[in-house]
Design a protein around this motif. Structure first.
Motif, PDB file in Angstrom:
ATOM      1  N   GLY A 123       0.823  -1.203   0.000  1.00 27.08           N
ATOM      2  CA  GLY A 123       0.000   0.000   0.000  1.00 27.08           C
ATOM      3  C   GLY A 123       0.854   1.248   0.000  1.00 27.08           C
ATOM      4  N   GLY A 141       0.592   5.621   1.141  1.00 31.32           N
ATOM      5  CA  GLY A 141      -0.207   6.601   1.870  1.00 31.32           C
ATOM      6  C   GLY A 141       0.391   7.977   1.722  1.00 31.32           C
ATOM      7  N   ILE A 200      -4.939   6.396   2.330  1.00 29.53           N
ATOM      8  CA  ILE A 200      -4.250   5.107   2.214  1.00 29.53           C
ATOM      9  C   ILE A 200      -4.835   4.377   1.021  1.00 29.53           C
ATOM     10  N   CYS A 201      -3.962   3.887   0.171  1.00 30.60           N
ATOM     11  CA  CYS A 201      -4.432   3.110  -0.969  1.00 30.60           C
ATOM     12  C   CYS A 201      -3.731   1.762  -0.887  1.00 30.60           C
ATOM     13  N   SER A 202      -4.509   0.712  -0.693  1.00 22.23           N
ATOM     14  CA  SER A 202      -3.847  -0.562  -0.408  1.00 22.23           C
ATOM     15  C   SER A 202      -4.560  -1.744  -1.035  1.00 22.23           C
ATOM     16  N   THR A 206      -6.562  -4.717  -0.383  1.00 16.66           N
ATOM     17  CA  THR A 206      -7.393  -5.025   0.790  1.00 16.66           C
ATOM     18  C   THR A 206      -8.740  -5.640   0.412  1.00 16.66           C
ATOM     19  N   LYS A 208     -10.987  -0.701   7.711  1.00 10.22           N
ATOM     20  CA  LYS A 208      -9.621  -0.212   7.883  1.00 10.22           C
ATOM     21  C   LYS A 208      -9.614   1.263   8.266  1.00 10.22           C
ATOM     22  N   ARG A 209     -10.558   2.006   7.722  1.00 10.44           N
ATOM     23  CA  ARG A 209     -10.635   3.422   8.112  1.00 10.44           C
ATOM     24  C   ARG A 209     -10.921   3.542   9.613  1.00 10.44           C
ATOM     25  N   VAL A 218      -9.617   5.656   2.907  1.00  5.91           N
ATOM     26  CA  VAL A 218      -8.997   4.401   2.481  1.00  5.91           C
ATOM     27  C   VAL A 218      -9.550   4.018   1.118  1.00  5.91           C
ATOM     28  N   GLN A 226      -9.242   1.198  -2.099  1.00  6.43           N
ATOM     29  CA  GLN A 226      -8.735  -0.116  -2.481  1.00  6.43           C
ATOM     30  C   GLN A 226      -8.045  -0.018  -3.841  1.00  6.43           C
ATOM     31  N   MET A 251      -5.741  -5.930   9.332  1.00  5.00           N
ATOM     32  CA  MET A 251      -4.823  -4.848   9.007  1.00  5.00           C
ATOM     33  C   MET A 251      -3.503  -5.483   8.568  1.00  5.00           C
ATOM     34  N   GLU A 288      -1.771  -1.243   6.279  1.00 10.54           N
ATOM     35  CA  GLU A 288      -2.485   0.044   6.337  1.00 10.54           C
ATOM     36  C   GLU A 288      -2.156   0.875   7.570  1.00 10.54           C
TER      37      GLU A 288
END
Ligand code: FES
Ligand code: FES
Lengths: 719, 157
Positions: A185, A187, A197-199, A201, A207-208, A224, A226, A239, A242
């Motif tokens: 990810g 961020g 955050i770009c991950s 997931t 996650k937020r 957040v 994806q 998690m 993230e």
């Protein structure tokens, strides 16, 4: 029009062109690389951490410890028991202690070697039985994480009334998700001061929430997104990167990227729970199963993750897709100092299916009955009571899945000397167990005169975006080009819950249907279905201040009784039967899976091509579970020692779809992701018995293990 | 540091590389070819597959300094949005893609096979992609797609 049609996946054009942006493909100017320093001890007090040498290295920007965390140093999908960064104690090898940030990956990985941690070891516990008996506590609350029971009828009476009883113990081990894309990810802080955050997931809203607690910031300060995600299978629910990225961005005010190497992924990712299953079945002469007693002991590792979920789900599903009047199941999950086990495709049910399907075959053998007939006789159907005494009133197509297989089963012929055929069956509750697990979404219009579909669902490869779109198009009676999908982003969508428990087509699909019905009414009122164009409707909508149509669905379940687990844990169930043909080479123990007939009650196949894709993929994982995959703690580091099926390991597959429509599902659909895998290993184990007369009680039944089994059987003959 | 030049997807490129730099790194970090993926970095998964003189190679194990003067192809070579390669079309229509992480490497292994073998049997297809792991699809629709594309390509010539 759209339901049941094989429309192409909406992301597929990009994917064949190599265009999708996975998290690690993203670049932001001035990005730092982040790496996690992990515990080298299974159970120890941390006495001292020396980061000075690392800090003095050129290019190292910061080393973050637990003391730097502004909010709560705790996370967990079910309970917040896991530390982002260990403070005074570590509980497994691989537990994160520090984050190291630097200008490049190379520098940061080098700095890992300059960290010095002094530990004071504590006795480590490596299996659930020692955990049960030990006075060493892994957590203050004790070593037993969870104890669940399923009690229906009177099992003692049930066994007294039985004519035959079979009893065996089954064991499974750790498995890795082995998604091709490891956890990654990026961020950064956007111009409004939001942490983005770009991950990779399986959920964005969860996650937020976690990041908001970690940083002690309100949720609206966190976004957040994806990224295209290279497989999940349960391993990207917790998690992964993230929290660490968010913390790093927060503390350094710089963009940060993080990516686990394959070794780190093996070391840190949650695993499939190893289960130890003592199983006893009592049956009457006519083949009816009268009593089942099961004792499940599981190893959840150092922290909870989804341990409680697996504990309960395994207990509830322990009898398999059969109506059993007398049931007594105990299920316990213990902490150990092993890797954390968590969610992996099936939440414990592939393991219990291995046990109950082996037992059914043994019962058939004792009674001299056809295994298919025994299954048919006992199979759940409309009007049946499950092990939790849930009355099945709708969508229960188990017998139909058996009937589809029946002609092939009857016609089976052993071609080779050691050919074998085996059946495996399953049922699986769709959605989370006995708890609310809602999904929501909304629809509105874009400035360009299109329908905007705001979806919080994470597409992890399983095809949910396409299925949801089909549901939308069908309900609205519009074309694909009329819709813009805005997805997997907490800023542009409502919480749809996680992509897990095979729930997205069913739960989120119904939420989409709900929103679409509302929009449909609006479109109708504006004359869209008469002569007005969509553009025209959009202009009118704009004048009205862009109405928003929200969709919501929460499957009707009820919490199960805390002592007996009686109740309605799931609103609907999927059913399946697999029949597998194998060939065994007796000299080497090599088992070749040749052909699988797979029959699934999916309620309604929204997209047959994608349904088939799920089943093929599930069969591959089932082959891995049965014959190859074994994660050995402290040994398994790469695909060098962790074998997943390749193209050479795949059998031919013939698929049969049963559509016993589920009234609460969108157009009758249920779920499929996990059911596709669940019966496969069981059917292989039964086929091995048919082929060479030995029964595997431990998975994987890999080449050496099978060879040893065959040889021990030979020895018996000699004696 | 050495300067190398080679053909990348039909165009000549010149780039400075370190002695121990992998082609995977050079392609991704210096030439912005992000379709080449890392799944393991030790030659076990095939997501980093590229073609060098039309033969498949794991770019994670290939030193960039070794590709001087050679012809390197990545999935970008196969087709573009206006004109897809029949393999890409077949991957779409057969449902051979799920998460897509293995897809570029798979396509290249398939492409290399079809250059050498116009009419491959299923076993040959399986063997050709056996170095490309896929965790999602169970390979079956990938095999179907390759068989289908082979048929189309044969018709075309
Ligand atoms: S990254 Fe090269 S083979 Fe896996
Ligand atoms: S499509 Fe996901 S790894 Fe192949």
């Amino acid at each position: 029009m759209f339901i049941g049609r094989d429309i192409d996946r909406i992301d597929v054009l990009d994917k064949v062109l190599g265009k999708p942006i996975f998290a690690y493909d993203l670049k932001v100017e001035g990005m730092l690389f982040g790496c996690i320093y992990r515990s080298k001890r299974p159970h120890a007090l941390i006495k001292k951490i020396d980061i000075q040498d690392a800090l003095s290295l050129n290019g190292i920007v910061k080393v973050i410890t637990h003391a730097d965390i502004p909010g709560e140093n705790a996370f967990g999908a079910i309970k917040k028991d896991q530390f982002y960064l260990a403070g005074d104690k570590v509980r497994y090898i691989g537990e994160p202690i520090l984050i190291i940030l630097g200008e490049s990956e190379k520098i940061v990985r080098k700095a890992l070697n300059s960290i010095k941690v002094e530990y004071e070891d504590i006795e480590a516990i490596y299996d659930p039985f020692s955990s049960r008996d030990s006075t060493t506590l892994i957590h203050d609350t004790g070593n037993l994480l969870s104890y669940r029971t399923v009690i229906k009828g009177d099992f003692e009476q049930g066994f007294n009334e039985s004519d035959v009883v079979v009893e065996h113990t089954y064991k499974t081990t750790w498995l890795d998700h082995a998604f091709m894309e490891t956890e990654s990810g990026i961020g950064y802080m956007d111009e409004t001061g939001k942490i983005v955050i770009c991950s990779s997931t399986q959920n964005v809203h969860y996650k937020r929430k976690e990041i908001s607690k970690l940083l002690a910031l309100p949720e609206d300060r966190i976004r957040v997104i994806q990224a295209t995600t290279g497989g999940g299978f349960g391993g990207k629910l917790d998690m992964t990167v993230e929290g660490y990225i968010a913390l790093s961005v927060y503390l350094t005010k710089r963009p940060v990227v993080m990516r686990f190497t394959r070794e780190e992924s093996f070391l840190s990712n949650t695993k499939r729970h190893p289960l130890y299953i003592e199983y006893k079945t009592g049956a009457k002469k006519d083949g009816s199963i009268n009593a089942v007693k099961v004792n499940i002991i599981g190893d959840t590792g150092a922290y909870i993750s989804y341990g409680e979920t697996v504990c309960l789900r395994a207990a509830i599903h322990a009898t398999g897709p059969y109506e059993v009047p007398h049931v007594f199941v105990e299920s316990r999950m213990f902490y150990t100092n092993n890797h954390i086990s968590g969610a992996m495709r099936g939440f414990g049910i592939p393991q219990v299916a291995f046990a109950h399907e082996s037992q059914i075959d043994e019962v058939a053998l004792l009674l001299n009955m056809d295994p298919l007939e025994v299954r048919m006789k006992n199979g759940l159907r409309r009007g049946s009571l499950t092990a939790t005494s849930q009355l099945l009133t709708n969508s229960a197509g188990f017998l139909e899945t058996l009937k589809k297989i029946e002609p092939f089963w009857k016609a089976r012929k052993k071609q080779g000397l050691h050919t074998g055929f085996g059946l495996g069956c399953m049922y699986y509750g769709i959605g989370n167990t006995g708890v609310s697990n809602p999904s929501s979404c909304y629809l509105t219009f874009t400035d360009e005169g299109k329908i905007a579909f705001h979806s919080g669902v994470c597409e992890i490869g399983q095809g949910s975006d396409t299925a949801l779109l089909q549901i939308l198009l069908e309900t609205l009676n519009v074309e694909e080009r009329d819709v813009v999908l805005l997805r997997g982003d907490t800023d542009t969508s409502n919480d749809a819950g996680s992509s897990s428990a095979s729930r997205q087509t069913y739960v989120s699909g119904r939420a989409v249907y709900d929103a679409a019905l509302k929009m449909r009414k609006y479109l109708k009122s504006k004359g869209y279905y008469d002569c007005e164009t969509l553009r025209g409707v959009c202009l009118l909508a704009k004048e009205e201040g862009l109405p928003v149509f929200e969709g919501f669905f929460d499957p009707p379940t009820s919490p199960v009784d805390s002592k007996t687990s009686q109740g309605i844990p799931y609103a609907t169930y999927a059913f399946a039967t697999h029949m597998t043909e194998i060939d065994v080479d007796k000299a080497t123990g090599f088992c070749k899976v040749k052909k699988v007939h797979a029959s699934h009650d999916v309620g309604k196949a929204i997209n047959l091509k994608n349904v088939k894709g799920q089943i093929y993929g599930g069969i591959a994982m089932g082959v891995g579970l049965a014959l190859m995959e074994e994660f050995v703690p402290s040994k398994t580091e790469s695909f060098d020692s962790y074998y997943i099926p390749t193209s050479m390991d795949m059998p031919d597959v013939e698929i049969f779809i049963v559509e016993d429509e589920e009234p609460t599902g969108p157009f009758g659909a249920k779920g499929l992701g996990e059911p596709a895998l669940i019966p496969q290993a069981a059917s292989i184990v039964n086929a091995i018995k048919d082929a060479v007369g030995v029964r595997a009680f431990e998975l994987p039944c890999h080449i050496e293990r099978l060879k040893a089994l065959i040889e021990s059987e030979k020895d018996k003959w000699v004696e | 540091m050495v300067t190398i030049d080679f053909t990348l997807n039909g165009k000549r490129v010149t780039v400075d590389v370190n002695d121990n730099e992998t082609l995977l790194f050079t392609l991704r970090e210096k030439l912005s070819i992000k379709s080449v993926k890392e799944g393991c970095s030790i030659g076990e998964c095939g997501t980093c597959t590229v073609l060098i003189d039309d033969e498949t190679h794991y770019s994670c194990l290939t030193l960039s300094s070794k590709v001087t003067g050679r012809d390197v192809k990545t999935v970008e070579y196969l087709g573009n949005i206006i004109e897809l390669h029949p393999l890409q079309e077949a991957f779409i229509s057969c449902g051979a893609v799920q998460c897509g992480y293995c897809t570029p490497g798979m396509l290249l292994s398939a492409y290399s096979l079809l250059l050498k073998n116009k009419d491959p049997q299923d076993e040959e297809i399986k063997r050709a992609i056996s170095g490309n792991l896929c965790r999602c699809t169970g390979y079956i629709q990938i095999i179907e797609a390759i068989r289908y594309a082979a048929g189309i390509l044969k018709q075309n010539c």
